[in-house]
Design an enzyme around this catalytic site. Structure first.
Site, short mmCIF file in Angstrom:
data_model
loop_
_atom_site.label_atom_id
_atom_site.label_comp_id
_atom_site.label_asym_id
_atom_site.label_seq_id
_atom_site.Cartn_x
_atom_site.Cartn_y
_atom_site.Cartn_z
N PRO A 104 2.35 -21.47 15.89
CA PRO A 104 3.09 -22.88 15.82
C PRO A 104 2.61 -23.51 16.95
O PRO A 104 2.61 -23.15 18.11
CB PRO A 104 4.46 -22.62 15.96
CG PRO A 104 4.96 -21.06 15.99
CD PRO A 104 3.74 -20.31 16.00
N GLY A 108 4.77 -23.46 23.22
CA GLY A 108 4.56 -22.74 24.44
C GLY A 108 4.21 -21.18 24.11
O GLY A 108 4.52 -20.23 25.01
N LEU A 109 3.68 -21.06 22.89
CA LEU A 109 3.18 -19.72 22.59
C LEU A 109 1.76 -19.58 22.68
O LEU A 109 1.11 -18.76 22.33
CB LEU A 109 3.62 -19.45 21.35
CG LEU A 109 5.14 -19.34 20.96
CD1 LEU A 109 5.63 -19.16 19.56
CD2 LEU A 109 5.78 -18.44 21.87
N GLY A 110 1.05 -20.64 23.32
CA GLY A 110 -0.55 -20.27 23.80
C GLY A 110 -1.61 -20.71 22.51
O GLY A 110 -2.34 -20.36 22.94
N ASP A 155 -2.28 -18.40 30.45
CA ASP A 155 -2.31 -18.53 28.88
C ASP A 155 -3.54 -18.03 28.48
O ASP A 155 -3.64 -17.04 27.61
CB ASP A 155 -2.10 -20.02 28.35
CG ASP A 155 -0.62 -20.44 28.45
OD1 ASP A 155 0.11 -19.89 29.28
OD2 ASP A 155 -0.23 -21.58 28.00
C1 MEV Z 1 2.19 -22.98 29.78
O1 MEV Z 1 2.29 -21.93 28.97
C2 MEV Z 1 2.42 -22.36 31.31
C3 MEV Z 1 2.48 -23.47 32.36
O2 MEV Z 1 2.92 -22.60 33.55
C4 MEV Z 1 1.12 -24.03 32.83
C5 MEV Z 1 0.32 -23.26 33.06
O3 MEV Z 1 0.39 -22.24 33.85
O4 MEV Z 1 -1.14 -23.59 32.93
C6 MEV Z 1 3.64 -24.33 32.23
#
Ligand code: MEV
Length: 335
Positions: A104, A108-110, A155
């Site tokens: 998705p 926040g799952l890369g 990531d």
């Molecule tokens: C995003 O998945 C993680 C963050 O810490 C950004 C990053 O580390 O580049 C928010």
């Protein structure tokens, strides 16, 4: 690979990731712990194309772009693949890349790093090249600077890793896991902007350097504790550490009432701890629970508004073996 029509196609793959602890503070120098989610994969196909072909906006996670031609779309995967061609001295060809993203987007799952990794691997495969892991990481990072503003590299490392990692200042090491528990990932259904969230955290830290220093010190302590708890199999205290980190992320301004409600729901259903994972301001929540309680935690998260959940047993988090069960509150969209 040669298709049935005789066309040569390069193939590249990568997968999703989840950050256990250390998002945001990792951008400011702390370590972070993350694990790959191979059951949420990305596949990219690369083939020769006409120079004038442009990009197409993502639909259902599938999108296409070209490199080496006139396409100038500023997307992370395209920038990474274009930079790959430049570094490899391949100047006389236009390549079309089709990305089939099973992750998705903006949760926040890369997804951005995984799509970039798969695209670079596909372009390399088309040209009969094998990309060494350090170079692949650098190329994905070129794309991530476009997607995140300033990306720590966690990531890029986790979407290419085949087991849990501890990441610190550009270096990833395998992370030993002695835990028999389950992680339930819940999608808030709200897309988050990593770039926006990272910029907001930077503003907060810049406003009060003394407070920033003590907050980052606190974060480092929690991440070290989580590493010890993971290897010792101390699920209850790891859950508490996750909650403490969630509090810190809320202080940094990246939690939301929806995320807070999901954390509360997970705890109410017996989870040891829960927190947002990734950039926040939407995205996903990660809950740590006993394996037997995972179905109840998952159901509670969906009742509290999660649009879908995935369950990952921690003992199966290694190398390409992550079984993952998914449930959703949206009828007809089971993954
Ligand atoms: C995003 O998945 C993680 C963050 O810490 C950004 C990053 O580390 O580049 C928010």
């Amino acid at each position: 690979m040669t298709t049935k029509t005789g066309m040569v196609v390069g193939i590249g793959r990568a997968h999703a990731k989840a950050i256990l602890l250390g998002e945001h503070t990792v951008v400011h120098g702390t370590p972070a712990i993350a694990f790959p989610l191979p059951a949420l994969p990305v596949r990219a196909l690369a083939r020769p194309a006409e120079p004038g072909t442009g990009s197409q906006v993502p639909a259902d996670g599938h999108f296409r772009f070209t490199v080496g031609g006139t396409d100038t779309a500023l997307s992370g995967p395209r920038v990474a693949a274009e930079e790959a061609l430049r570094r490899w001295g391949i100047t006389d060809t236009t390549v079309e890349v089709v990305v089939e993203c099973g992750i998705p987007l903006a949760r926040g799952l890369g997804s951005s790093a995984a799509c970039a990794g798969a695209a670079v691997r596909a372009v390399a495969d088309l040209h009969g090249l094998v990309v060494e892991s350090g170079e692949l990481y650098d190329l994905v990072q070129c794309g991530e600077q476009v997607a995140h503003g300033r990306a720590s590299g966690i990531d890029a490392s986790a979407v290419l890793a085949n087991g849990p990692i501890r990441f610190h200042q550009g270096r990833a090491e395998p992370m030993p896991i002695g835990l028999d528990a389950a992680l339930v990932i819940a999608d808030t259904g709200v897309p988050g902007s990593t770039q926006h969230a990272v910029a907001g955290v930077r503003r907060r830290l810049d406003e009060d350097p003394v407070r920033a220093g003590s907050l980052l010190e606190r974060a480092s302590g929690l991440i070290e504790a989580a590493g010890d708890e993971l290897s010792a199999g101390a699920a209850e205290s790891l859950g508490k550490t996750m909650l403490d980190f969630q509090e810190l992320l809320a202080e940094l301004g990246v939690s939301t009432p929806h995320i807070d409600a999901l954390v509360t729901a997970a705890l109410g259903a017996g989870a040891h701890g829960a927190k947002l994972t990734g950039a926040g301001l939407g995205g996903c929540v990660l809950a740590l629970t006993e394996p037997a309680s995972a179905p109840g935690v998952s159901a509670a998260l969906r009742r509290a508004g999660a649009v879908r959940t995935w369950t990952v047993p921690t003992r199966a988090m290694h190398a390409g073996a992550t079984p993952l069960s998914a449930t959703t509150s949206e009828p007809g969209t089971h993954q």
